[in-house]
Motif scaffolding. Structure first.
Motif, short mmCIF file in Angstrom:
data_model
loop_
_atom_site.label_atom_id
_atom_site.label_comp_id
_atom_site.label_asym_id
_atom_site.label_seq_id
_atom_site.Cartn_x
_atom_site.Cartn_y
_atom_site.Cartn_z
N HIS A 27 0.76 -1.03 -0.02
CA HIS A 27 -0.01 -0.03 0.01
C HIS A 27 0.92 0.99 0.18
O HIS A 27 1.81 1.34 0.84
CB HIS A 27 -0.96 0.11 1.06
N PRO A 28 0.75 2.20 -1.14
CA PRO A 28 1.57 3.15 -1.23
C PRO A 28 1.69 4.20 0.04
O PRO A 28 2.62 5.07 0.20
CB PRO A 28 1.11 4.01 -2.34
N SER A 29 0.46 4.59 0.81
CA SER A 29 0.39 5.35 1.76
C SER A 29 0.10 4.85 3.14
O SER A 29 -0.48 5.64 3.99
CB SER A 29 -0.68 6.41 1.35
N LEU A 30 0.62 3.68 3.53
CA LEU A 30 0.35 2.96 4.72
C LEU A 30 1.63 2.48 5.21
O LEU A 30 2.24 1.73 4.55
CB LEU A 30 -0.89 1.96 4.59
N GLU A 31 1.80 2.83 6.49
CA GLU A 31 3.16 2.19 7.08
C GLU A 31 2.43 1.36 8.38
O GLU A 31 2.02 1.71 9.43
CB GLU A 31 3.93 3.37 7.61
N LEU A 32 2.73 0.10 8.39
CA LEU A 32 2.55 -0.99 9.22
C LEU A 32 3.56 -0.64 10.40
O LEU A 32 4.92 -0.94 10.34
CB LEU A 32 2.55 -2.33 8.98
N ILE A 33 3.16 -0.26 11.61
CA ILE A 33 4.39 0.02 12.51
C ILE A 33 4.10 -0.88 13.91
O ILE A 33 4.82 -0.81 14.75
CB ILE A 33 3.94 1.33 13.31
N GLY A 34 3.18 -2.06 13.67
CA GLY A 34 3.54 -3.00 14.69
C GLY A 34 2.09 -3.97 14.74
O GLY A 34 1.10 -3.74 13.75
N GLU A 35 1.89 -5.02 15.40
CA GLU A 35 1.14 -6.03 15.61
C GLU A 35 1.17 -6.40 16.86
O GLU A 35 2.17 -6.64 17.55
CB GLU A 35 1.26 -7.03 14.50
N CYS A 36 -0.36 -7.07 17.35
CA CYS A 36 -0.38 -7.35 18.61
C CYS A 36 -1.36 -8.78 18.70
O CYS A 36 -2.04 -8.82 17.93
CB CYS A 36 -1.05 -6.31 19.43
N GLU A 37 -1.06 -9.54 19.61
CA GLU A 37 -1.84 -10.75 19.74
C GLU A 37 -3.18 -10.80 20.58
O GLU A 37 -3.93 -11.58 20.60
CB GLU A 37 -1.05 -11.95 20.09
N ASN A 38 -2.91 -9.48 21.44
CA ASN A 38 -4.36 -9.50 22.24
C ASN A 38 -4.61 -7.98 22.73
O ASN A 38 -3.87 -7.06 22.42
CB ASN A 38 -3.94 -10.39 23.76
N GLY A 39 -5.57 -7.92 23.25
CA GLY A 39 -6.11 -6.37 23.79
C GLY A 39 -5.30 -5.75 24.65
O GLY A 39 -5.02 -4.71 24.74
N PHE A 40 -4.76 -6.58 25.69
CA PHE A 40 -3.90 -5.92 26.77
C PHE A 40 -2.57 -5.39 26.01
O PHE A 40 -2.32 -4.31 26.21
CB PHE A 40 -3.10 -7.03 27.51
N GLU A 41 -1.91 -6.01 25.05
CA GLU A 41 -0.78 -5.49 24.36
C GLU A 41 -1.13 -4.45 23.63
O GLU A 41 -0.52 -3.43 23.18
CB GLU A 41 -0.13 -6.63 23.44
N GLY A 42 -2.55 -4.55 22.85
CA GLY A 42 -3.12 -3.50 22.03
C GLY A 42 -3.08 -2.16 22.68
O GLY A 42 -2.66 -1.25 22.05
N VAL A 43 -3.67 -2.13 23.94
CA VAL A 43 -3.94 -0.94 24.73
C VAL A 43 -2.61 -0.22 24.90
O VAL A 43 -2.42 1.11 24.31
CB VAL A 43 -4.65 -1.09 26.06
N GLN A 44 -1.54 -1.10 25.26
CA GLN A 44 -0.17 -0.42 25.37
C GLN A 44 0.48 0.23 23.91
O GLN A 44 0.76 1.26 24.09
CB GLN A 44 0.83 -1.65 26.03
N LYS A 45 0.25 -0.64 22.97
CA LYS A 45 1.13 -0.11 21.76
C LYS A 45 0.16 1.03 21.16
O LYS A 45 0.69 1.99 20.72
CB LYS A 45 0.71 -1.36 20.84
N ILE A 46 -1.47 1.09 21.36
CA ILE A 46 -1.73 2.17 20.67
C ILE A 46 -1.60 3.58 21.52
O ILE A 46 -1.41 4.50 20.79
CB ILE A 46 -3.43 1.88 20.94
N ASN A 47 -1.59 3.57 22.68
CA ASN A 47 -1.22 4.67 23.54
C ASN A 47 0.33 5.00 23.31
O ASN A 47 0.49 6.13 23.43
CB ASN A 47 -1.44 4.38 25.00
N GLU A 48 1.10 3.86 23.22
CA GLU A 48 2.56 4.43 22.76
C GLU A 48 2.85 5.04 21.48
O GLU A 48 3.60 5.81 21.38
CB GLU A 48 3.22 3.13 23.33
N LEU A 49 2.30 4.05 20.55
CA LEU A 49 2.68 4.43 19.13
C LEU A 49 1.89 5.45 18.32
O LEU A 49 2.19 5.85 17.47
CB LEU A 49 2.81 2.97 18.44
N LYS A 50 0.61 5.75 19.07
CA LYS A 50 -0.38 6.64 18.50
C LYS A 50 -0.65 6.23 16.90
O LYS A 50 -0.38 7.50 16.15
CB LYS A 50 -0.12 7.90 18.63
N PRO A 51 -1.08 5.09 16.51
CA PRO A 51 -1.45 4.91 15.01
C PRO A 51 -2.57 5.69 14.51
O PRO A 51 -3.51 6.40 15.39
CB PRO A 51 -1.77 3.48 15.12
N ASP A 52 -2.71 6.04 13.36
CA ASP A 52 -3.97 6.66 12.83
C ASP A 52 -4.89 5.64 12.59
O ASP A 52 -6.23 6.01 12.66
CB ASP A 52 -3.44 7.23 11.15
#
Length: 249
Positions: A27-52
């Motif tokens: 995808h020309p305008s999308l950068e994948l900055i991470g992946e998570c296996e569960n919601g616990f990890e997801g909360v941490q990553k979203i608040n830390e990395l601030k994805p769009d």
């Protein structure tokens, strides 16, 4: 010029994560900055990395995608990717960015991304709508409440809840072990807790019926509920009527 979107995948199945990554890699305008296996990890990553944008599964171990939304400080755009169609109507009621039912095609995914891209390029965000969306869990009564306490996430079974107290835009949830603060309304809990087990006795209190020890009159048409630990809570006229109806006296 299109803005580059920072994206995060939250999905418990490795095959599903790999398929998403293969769809997204060119995808020309999308950068994948991470992946998570569960919601616990997801909360941490979203608040830390601030994805769009976040590609979010709903049914996952530990906490669901909807429960995860309740815990976020940063509010990204959400594209649901799930095998369960029963949540779609409510998701669209609250204007979720998109809802992809597995298995979905690459073309369908790219169409969803285009919708997010268009909104962001126009300077539009779904923050308020995401907050609305997070008020919806499932079309059943709650059996647990998920609360974030600094860096810790607590999962509280509802049978451990003694009572809930209103605190402006928050509530205090009292258990045998202490109390927890959550940004939710009393109306949300009144609607989503089983009325056979919980009753709203006052605009400020919802009580677990099993924790009630007695009802005491202290003035004409004024009452208090006394809990098993001797805590006293005010009862409104409407609350007293509800108690009478619930306990049949």
């Amino acid at each position: 010029m299109k803005q580059t979107l920072k994206a995060l995948i939250i999905e418990d199945e490795e095959l599903a994560r790999n398929l998403l990554k293969s769809y997204l890699k060119d995808h020309p305008s999308l950068e994948l900055i991470g992946e998570c296996e569960n919601g616990f990890e997801g909360v941490q990553k979203i608040n830390e990395l601030k994805p769009d944008v976040v590609f979010l599964d709903i049914q996952m171990p530990k906490i669901t995608g909807f429960e995860m939304l309740e815990l976020l400080d940063h509010k990204p755009e959400i594209i649901f990717t799930t095998a369960y169609d029963q949540y779609a109507i409510k998701a669209f009621d609250y204007n979720a960015q998109d809802y992809l039912l597995k298995p979905f095609s690459k073309e369908r995914l790219l169409k969803a991304i285009d919708k997010v891209q268009e909104r962001i390029d126009k300077g539009e965000r779904s923050t308020n709508r995401l907050e609305q969306l997070s008020t919806y869990a499932v079309e059943e009564y709650l059996d647990r409440i998920v609360v974030k306490d600094r860096h810790k996430i607590n999962i509280i079974p509802v049978d451990q809840v003694r009572y809930i107290e209103s605190l402006d835009d928050y509530v205090l949830i009292y258990t045998q072990d202490g109390r927890h603060m959550k940004q939710k309304t009393m109306k949300y809990f009144e609607s989503n807790l089983n009325p056979r087990d919980f009753i709203r006795i006052h605009r400020s209190y919802i009580v677990h019926i099993e924790d009630m020890a007695e009802i005491q009159q202290y003035e004409k048409e004024s009452y208090v509920v006394i809990l098993k630990d001797k805590t006293k809570l005010k009862v409104s006229k409407t609350g007293y009527k509800r108690i009478k109806e619930s306990l049949h006296f």
